[in-house]
Scaffold this active site. Structure first.
Site, PDB file in Angstrom:
ATOM      1  N   TYR A 142       1.044  -1.154   0.029  1.00  0.00           N
ATOM      2  CA  TYR A 142      -0.061   0.019   0.210  1.00  0.00           C
ATOM      3  C   TYR A 142       0.919   1.242  -0.151  1.00  0.00           C
ATOM      4  O   TYR A 142       1.721   1.425   0.945  1.00  0.00           O
ATOM      5  CB  TYR A 142      -0.594  -0.159   1.347  1.00  0.00           C
ATOM      6  CG  TYR A 142      -1.795   1.022   1.669  1.00  0.00           C
ATOM      7  CD1 TYR A 142      -3.152   0.816   1.078  1.00  0.00           C
ATOM      8  CD2 TYR A 142      -1.380   2.100   2.475  1.00  0.00           C
ATOM      9  CE1 TYR A 142      -4.039   1.908   1.474  1.00  0.00           C
ATOM     10  CE2 TYR A 142      -2.339   3.057   2.728  1.00  0.00           C
ATOM     11  CZ  TYR A 142      -3.594   3.117   2.122  1.00  0.00           C
ATOM     12  OH  TYR A 142      -4.315   3.976   2.686  1.00  0.00           O
ATOM     13  N   THR A 145       2.281   6.960   1.334  1.00  0.00           N
ATOM     14  CA  THR A 145       3.118   8.232   1.873  1.00  0.00           C
ATOM     15  C   THR A 145       4.180   8.689   0.873  1.00  0.00           C
ATOM     16  O   THR A 145       4.639   7.848  -0.184  1.00  0.00           O
ATOM     17  CB  THR A 145       3.877   7.630   2.985  1.00  0.00           C
ATOM     18  OG1 THR A 145       2.927   7.306   4.047  1.00  0.00           O
ATOM     19  CG2 THR A 145       4.755   8.605   3.465  1.00  0.00           C
ATOM     20  N   ALA A 149       4.487  14.252   1.782  1.00  0.00           N
ATOM     21  CA  ALA A 149       3.034  14.212   2.453  1.00  0.00           C
ATOM     22  C   ALA A 149       2.828  12.736   3.186  1.00  0.00           C
ATOM     23  O   ALA A 149       2.831  11.699   2.346  1.00  0.00           O
ATOM     24  CB  ALA A 149       2.238  14.176   1.296  1.00  0.00           C
ATOM     25  N   GLY A 150       2.821  12.866   4.333  1.00  0.00           N
ATOM     26  CA  GLY A 150       2.558  11.787   5.093  1.00  0.00           C
ATOM     27  C   GLY A 150       1.325  11.695   5.852  1.00  0.00           C
ATOM     28  O   GLY A 150       0.266  11.277   5.122  1.00  0.00           O
ATOM     29  N   GLY A 363      15.737  -2.415  34.382  1.00  0.00           N
ATOM     30  CA  GLY A 363      16.979  -2.258  34.376  1.00  0.00           C
ATOM     31  C   GLY A 363      18.012  -2.872  33.260  1.00  0.00           C
ATOM     32  O   GLY A 363      17.357  -3.398  32.398  1.00  0.00           O
ATOM     33  N   GLU A 389       0.086   4.249   9.893  1.00  0.00           N
ATOM     34  CA  GLU A 389      -1.402   3.981   9.721  1.00  0.00           C
ATOM     35  C   GLU A 389      -2.087   5.379  10.586  1.00  0.00           C
ATOM     36  O   GLU A 389      -3.381   5.359  11.009  1.00  0.00           O
ATOM     37  CB  GLU A 389      -2.025   2.800  10.727  1.00  0.00           C
ATOM     38  CG  GLU A 389      -1.607   1.485   9.661  1.00  0.00           C
ATOM     39  CD  GLU A 389      -2.440   1.128   8.586  1.00  0.00           C
ATOM     40  OE1 GLU A 389      -1.752   1.093   7.688  1.00  0.00           O
ATOM     41  OE2 GLU A 389      -3.805   1.529   8.839  1.00  0.00           O
ATOM     42  N   GLN A 393      -1.465  11.978  16.634  1.00  0.00           N
ATOM     43  CA  GLN A 393      -2.148  13.361  16.455  1.00  0.00           C
ATOM     44  C   GLN A 393      -3.083  13.156  15.598  1.00  0.00           C
ATOM     45  O   GLN A 393      -4.379  13.679  15.528  1.00  0.00           O
ATOM     46  CB  GLN A 393      -1.025  14.441  15.802  1.00  0.00           C
ATOM     47  CG  GLN A 393      -0.192  14.882  17.132  1.00  0.00           C
ATOM     48  CD  GLN A 393       0.840  13.803  17.375  1.00  0.00           C
ATOM     49  OE1 GLN A 393       1.101  12.821  16.742  1.00  0.00           O
ATOM     50  NE2 GLN A 393       1.383  13.738  18.504  1.00  0.00           N
TER      51      GLN A 393
HETATM   52  C1  FAD Z   1       7.960   1.455   9.432  1.00  0.00           C
HETATM   53  C2  FAD Z   1       7.000   2.134   8.738  1.00  0.00           C
HETATM   54  C3  FAD Z   1       6.258   1.399   7.788  1.00  0.00           C
HETATM   55  C4  FAD Z   1       5.267   2.176   7.103  1.00  0.00           C
HETATM   56  N1  FAD Z   1       4.600   1.554   6.107  1.00  0.00           N
HETATM   57  C5  FAD Z   1       3.625   2.458   5.105  1.00  0.00           C
HETATM   58  C6  FAD Z   1       2.966   1.839   4.100  1.00  0.00           C
HETATM   59  O1  FAD Z   1       3.002   0.450   4.007  1.00  0.00           O
HETATM   60  N2  FAD Z   1       2.456   2.513   3.188  1.00  0.00           N
HETATM   61  C7  FAD Z   1       2.313   4.095   3.364  1.00  0.00           C
HETATM   62  O2  FAD Z   1       1.740   4.564   2.682  1.00  0.00           O
HETATM   63  N3  FAD Z   1       3.058   4.539   4.272  1.00  0.00           N
HETATM   64  C8  FAD Z   1       3.833   3.927   5.310  1.00  0.00           C
HETATM   65  N4  FAD Z   1       4.425   4.631   6.336  1.00  0.00           N
HETATM   66  C9  FAD Z   1       4.357   5.918   6.435  1.00  0.00           C
HETATM   67  C10 FAD Z   1       3.429   6.234   7.603  1.00  0.00           C
HETATM   68  O3  FAD Z   1       2.296   6.214   7.329  1.00  0.00           O
HETATM   69  C11 FAD Z   1       3.623   8.112   7.708  1.00  0.00           C
HETATM   70  O4  FAD Z   1       5.195   7.893   8.389  1.00  0.00           O
HETATM   71  C12 FAD Z   1       3.073   8.361   8.828  1.00  0.00           C
HETATM   72  O5  FAD Z   1       1.848   8.825   8.137  1.00  0.00           O
HETATM   73  C13 FAD Z   1       3.360  10.236   9.249  1.00  0.00           C
HETATM   74  O6  FAD Z   1       3.720  10.816   7.926  1.00  0.00           O
HETATM   75  P1  FAD Z   1       5.042  11.597   7.911  1.00  0.00           P
HETATM   76  O7  FAD Z   1       6.123  10.729   8.368  1.00  0.00           O
HETATM   77  O8  FAD Z   1       5.106  12.275   6.761  1.00  0.00           O
HETATM   78  O9  FAD Z   1       5.007  12.578   9.004  1.00  0.00           O
HETATM   79  P2  FAD Z   1       4.323  14.115   9.089  1.00  0.00           P
HETATM   80  O10 FAD Z   1       3.319  14.023   8.608  1.00  0.00           O
HETATM   81  O11 FAD Z   1       5.380  15.041   8.573  1.00  0.00           O
HETATM   82  O12 FAD Z   1       4.307  14.293  10.531  1.00  0.00           O
HETATM   83  C14 FAD Z   1       5.299  14.938  11.449  1.00  0.00           C
HETATM   84  C15 FAD Z   1       4.746  14.965  12.931  1.00  0.00           C
HETATM   85  O13 FAD Z   1       3.719  15.968  12.680  1.00  0.00           O
HETATM   86  C16 FAD Z   1       2.320  15.865  13.243  1.00  0.00           C
HETATM   87  N5  FAD Z   1       1.377  16.399  12.505  1.00  0.00           N
HETATM   88  C17 FAD Z   1       1.399  16.337  11.327  1.00  0.00           C
HETATM   89  N6  FAD Z   1       0.113  17.042  10.594  1.00  0.00           N
HETATM   90  C18 FAD Z   1      -0.479  17.270  11.785  1.00  0.00           C
HETATM   91  C19 FAD Z   1      -1.575  17.988  12.208  1.00  0.00           C
HETATM   92  N7  FAD Z   1      -2.437  18.476  11.260  1.00  0.00           N
HETATM   93  N8  FAD Z   1      -2.062  18.314  13.419  1.00  0.00           N
HETATM   94  C20 FAD Z   1      -0.990  17.931  14.378  1.00  0.00           C
HETATM   95  N9  FAD Z   1      -0.066  17.221  14.305  1.00  0.00           N
HETATM   96  C21 FAD Z   1       0.345  17.030  13.033  1.00  0.00           C
HETATM   97  C22 FAD Z   1       2.411  14.261  13.142  1.00  0.00           C
HETATM   98  O14 FAD Z   1       1.707  13.528  13.958  1.00  0.00           O
HETATM   99  C23 FAD Z   1       3.903  13.923  13.575  1.00  0.00           C
HETATM  100  O15 FAD Z   1       4.183  13.933  14.973  1.00  0.00           O
HETATM  101  C24 FAD Z   1       5.434   3.841   7.065  1.00  0.00           C
HETATM  102  C25 FAD Z   1       6.062   4.356   8.204  1.00  0.00           C
HETATM  103  C26 FAD Z   1       7.088   3.659   8.986  1.00  0.00           C
HETATM  104  C27 FAD Z   1       7.963   4.343   9.768  1.00  0.00           C
END
Ligand code: FAD
Lengths: 410, 410
Positions: A142, A145, A149-150, A363, A389, A393
């Protein structure tokens, strides 16, 4: 209906089996897989075939993958409780090793969007590749990300444009679980970023599609047995038949809804996995205290430790109950977006707390020596459960939107 | 089967109580508070609905609806007015003490006066708490000495719910000082017994409509038959306090719900900086967390209540009471803390208005803290949970409200 907390015979038997397997087969290999960045394929095949013979019920296993299989009827769902059985199994398996779960062959996180939005032909075509597990192992993935854009799913920039009977995709996806080994990825792209969610399209991009390549494989804090890949799409030509749901499906906001619908089923499952890790850490700490602390320390120290164990235990139990409820709602055919987010947020938080507290209580002796090293691993594994997932937040945003109907976003 | 939906019968009961809470309790909450009592018409209405005897087994004169139904009732009552849930009179803990410590025959006899129209004004009380700890030994300071024809009780009791209203008490006193908490006995003492004096009512932080007071026992003579026949190894003292604490926890859920719902609505309507305060993330996330708390606390209370119902059904067998105790302990601390957080955040999100008695939230905040002191506190519950998890002997002194903690409202 009733308020009830007993398992059906089938659930109990399956759970006992999964637990036994997790304890005697999975746990002992867990540290090795972590060091090796993966689980041997022979072993994965064995589990996959076992799961298949059991007719599913094991998390993300291939059992329910077959495209031929009809969606169970509403009554059947109520009776057999597939979502609930899944979260029960997920907790038990993750208790053994969480990384393994993510490595299991099958449609994985790619399954739910195909099942939810695929046309009948697409379901058959893409899901039936997992029917035969005796040969080469296959995965689905899937890919939502992107580097830019996450959380802000609506902000994806991977583009798609129609060209004859193909779509041409350009962009990068990152952090995609099993993305490199997958037979196909469900890739989300946009026809026009200005359209926001309405511009989103979901494609099943098969391995070997011209213009599709794998970039970096990530080196991670935890879940190191699981592959996390970067995907590159350069003028990647995807046949129009691979547009999930066909063009009719996108007259409305459906594209985005495909991405989101998935979460209502996967979030309770992810919550359950977090609980499995959290419970492992909690039980480890309880056993350690039993052995090392009892009566050997002064009373105030003991009382404080007891309080911490109780707090961890109860947070996990609270999260478990919300997880069960979210899954139960899904089996009842009721909306559960709010509850799915609640359990995901709560389980992630509770399980991280469990690992942190367990390390503090146990520990050095209890967390890095001998069997204690598992605790060190769980501590590394668990953090991501509050990130993927949807972060904690983001779950709160989902909940808040359902509490405050006028709230659009932040 | 795992299920989270009340039966039709339970829904009927719950809806009837909800209506009573909504129409009679909530609108008059402040009136009760000022009067520091429920008016007789309210008590009579609850009695007429059969609430005081609802959960007791039919064999002892109850309606046999069980604990799950009882926690549903408690949540609804407390959502109307938390204090009212404590102030309805009836047998309450007195009846449960009679059943658990005296057995069905004693319970049947002691519960009989609570039935029928005449029973409406009948109140039983349990006198457990004490102002000071026993000196130099474990156990209660109040003592019971054997006489030729029975027992002589001497000591002072505090924090007794309904001390001033009860026609009959169950008084806990030390029978065997050498046995510590295992040497405690319980005695049925009529309020007009010679030497029994009800002392001044306490002024409390919250739950003002409920009356908490003291009882002085100056050589009160009771016949031998007044002693409830439980042995020193009986687990039932712990069971009694655990189940009563669970009912209080269910009230905590009701309180949390009232505070949350009121605050959620306020956050939609109150504007600051040009938009509803709920549209600020800090406020919305707080609401999301409180909503999650509520889900978790309720489900935990249900599960523990279900455990006790199973236990009651499985007479003769060896059901897992430790499991019930663990779930109860977790539910109790979680619900107490959730109620406190709900009350606190409710005032916080109402701003200065929240501090004013024109709004209900300051009452809920006070009630929440008071509620947490009624019976088993969160700290006690944590010790109980840890004791179960660590396979400790469940000495009653480990978990029961005691003079050291000054928390014994029951
Ligand atoms: C091991 C692993 C496996 C993964 N597998 C998949 C996968 O199979 N498929 C896939 O598509 N993705 C996958 N991901 C991606 C994952 O879904 C994203 O990392 C996640 O959604 C967060 O997005 P970001 O890393 O861009 O963080 P960001 O969106 O940049 O967020 C950074 C911080 O800001 C906070 N934040 C962002 N927006 C807001 C808001 N509006 N209000 C308050 N706080 C906010 C977030 O909570 C976070 O603490 C995976 C990630 C990891 C680490």
């Amino acid at each position: 209906m009733t308020i009830e907390f007993s398992l059906s015979n089938r659930q109990r038997d399956t759970l006992a089996m999964v637990h036994q397997f997790a304890e005697s087969v999975v746990r002992p290999q867990s540290l090795q897989w972590d060091r090796d960045h993966g689980v041997p394929h022979d072993f994965l095949r064995q589990i996959a075939m076992m799961a298949q013979s059991m007719g599913g019920g094991l998390v993300m296993g291939p059992g329910r993958s077959s495209g031929d299989e009809k969606e169970p009827s509403a009554d059947e769902k109520k009776r057999r409780q597939p979502a609930l059985s899944t979260v029960l199994g997920a907790e038990a398996m993750a208790w053994g090793d969480a990384g393994l779960l993510l490595c299991l062959p099958g449609a994985g996180l790619g399954g739910p969007p195909v099942r939810a939005s695929g046309t009948p032909e697409q379901k058959k075509r893409f899901l039936s590749v997992f029917d035969d597990m005796s040969g080469e192992l296959r995965w689905g993935a899937y890919a939502l990300t992107e580097p830019g854009a996450g959380s802000d799913v609506a902000g994806i920039r991977t583009s798609c444009r129609k060209d004859g009977r193909h779509w041409v995709l350009n962009g990068r996806k990152c952090f995609i679980t099993n993305g490199a080994r997958a037979s196909w990825n469900v890739v989300f792209a946009t026809v026009d970023p200005a359209l926001g969610r309405a511009g989103h399209r979901a494609f099943v991009v098969e391995k070997g599609t011209p213009g599709f390549s794998v970039g970096k494989i990530e080196d991670k804090m935890g879940l190191r047995a699981s592959e996390t890949a970067e995907l590159v799409l350069e003028d990647c030509r995807v046949p129009e038949d691979n547009l999930l749901g066909g063009e009719d499906g996108y007259r409305t906001k459906e594209g985005f809804m495909t991405a989101m619908k998935t979460f209502d089923t996967t979030r309770p499952m992810v919550a359950a996995m977090a609980l499995g890790i959290g419970r492992a850490a909690y039980e480890h700490a309880v056993a350690f205290v039993k052995e090392h602390y009892m009566l050997a320390r002064s009373v105030p120290r003991y009382a404080a430790i007891a309080e911490r164990l109780a707090r961890v235990g109860r947070q996990l139990e609270g999260a478990r109950m919300t997880t069960w409820r979210a899954a139960w709602l899904a089996d009842q055919g009721q909306r559960n977006a709010k509850e799915a987010s609640m359990c995901k947020a709560m389980a992630g938080g509770a399980a991280i707390r469990a690992c942190i507290e367990a390390i503090e209580i146990c520990g050095a002796e209890g967390s890095i020596a001998g069997d204690g090293r598992l605790l060190e691993k769980w501590f590394r594994d668990i953090k991501v459960y509050d990130i993927f997932e949807g972060t904690g937040q983001i779950q709160r945003i989902v909940i808040a939107k359902r509490l405050l109907p006028d709230l659009k976003s932040f | 089967m795992i299920a989270f939906e009340p039966s039709e019968e339970q829904k009927m009961v719950r809806d009837a109580v909800a209506q009573f809470a909504d129409r009679t309790l909530r609108p008059r909450m402040r009136e009760f508070e000022r009067a520091r009592a429920l008016p007789p018409d309210v008590v009579a209405a609850a009695h007429a609905m059969g609430l005081p005897l609802a959960a007791f087994p039919e064999a002892v004169g109850g309606s046999g609806l069980g604990f799950v139904t009882q926690v549903l009732i408690e949540e609804e009552l407390a959502a109307g007015d938390p204090a009212a849930a404590f102030a309805l009179g009836g047998p309450g803990a007195y009846g449960w003490a009679a059943l658990l410590l005296g057995g069905p025959d004693v319970a049947k006899e002691l519960l009989a006066p609570f039935a029928g129209e005449a029973g409406a004004s009948r109140v039983g009380a349990v006198a457990w708490g004490e102002p000071r700890a026993a000196q130099g030994r474990a156990g209660l300071a109040t003592v019971a000495e054997k006489t030729a024809s029975g027992w002589r009780l001497t000591g002072e009791k505090r924090y007794v719910l309904d001390a001033a209203r009860a026609q009959s008490f169950i008084v806990f006193a030390q029978v065997d000082p050498a046995e510590g908490w295992r040497g405690v006995g319980a005695f049925v003492v009529p309020a007009d017994a010679r030497g029994l004096r009800v002392t001044a009512r306490h002024e409390t932080l919250g739950l003002d409509a409920a009356s908490f007071g003291g009882v002085a026992l100056d050589g009160v003579e009771v016949p031998a038959g007044a002693r409830l026949p439980f042995g020193s190894e009986s687990p039932n003292v712990v069971w009694l306090f655990a189940t009563q604490a669970l009912l209080v926890a269910a009230r905590g859920v009701g309180l949390a719900r009232a505070a949350f719902e009121t605050t959620r609505a306020y956050a939609e309507q109150r504007k600051a900086f040009g938009k509803p305060i709920g549209h600020f993330q800090a406020v919305a996330f707080t609401l999301a967390d409180r909503a999650t708390d509520l889900e978790a606390a309720r489900a935990m209370v249900w599960r523990a209540a279900w455990d006790w119902d199973q236990l009651a059904k499985s007479e003769g067998g060896k059901p897992d009471a430790r499991q019930a105790l663990l779930h109860t302990a977790w539910a109790v601390s979680y619900a107490h803390e959730a109620a406190m957080r709900a009350g606190d955040d409710a005032v916080q999100l109402h701003g200065g208005s929240g501090f004013m008695r024109d709004y209900p939230v300051e009452k809920w905040m006070r009630d929440a803290k008071q509620l947490g002191l009624c019976g088993m506190t969160a700290e006690h519950a944590d010790q109980l949970a840890a004791a179960v998890a660590l396979d400790k002997d469940l000495d009653p002194g480990l978990v029961l409200p005691s003079a050291e903690t000054q928390s014994a409202f029951l």
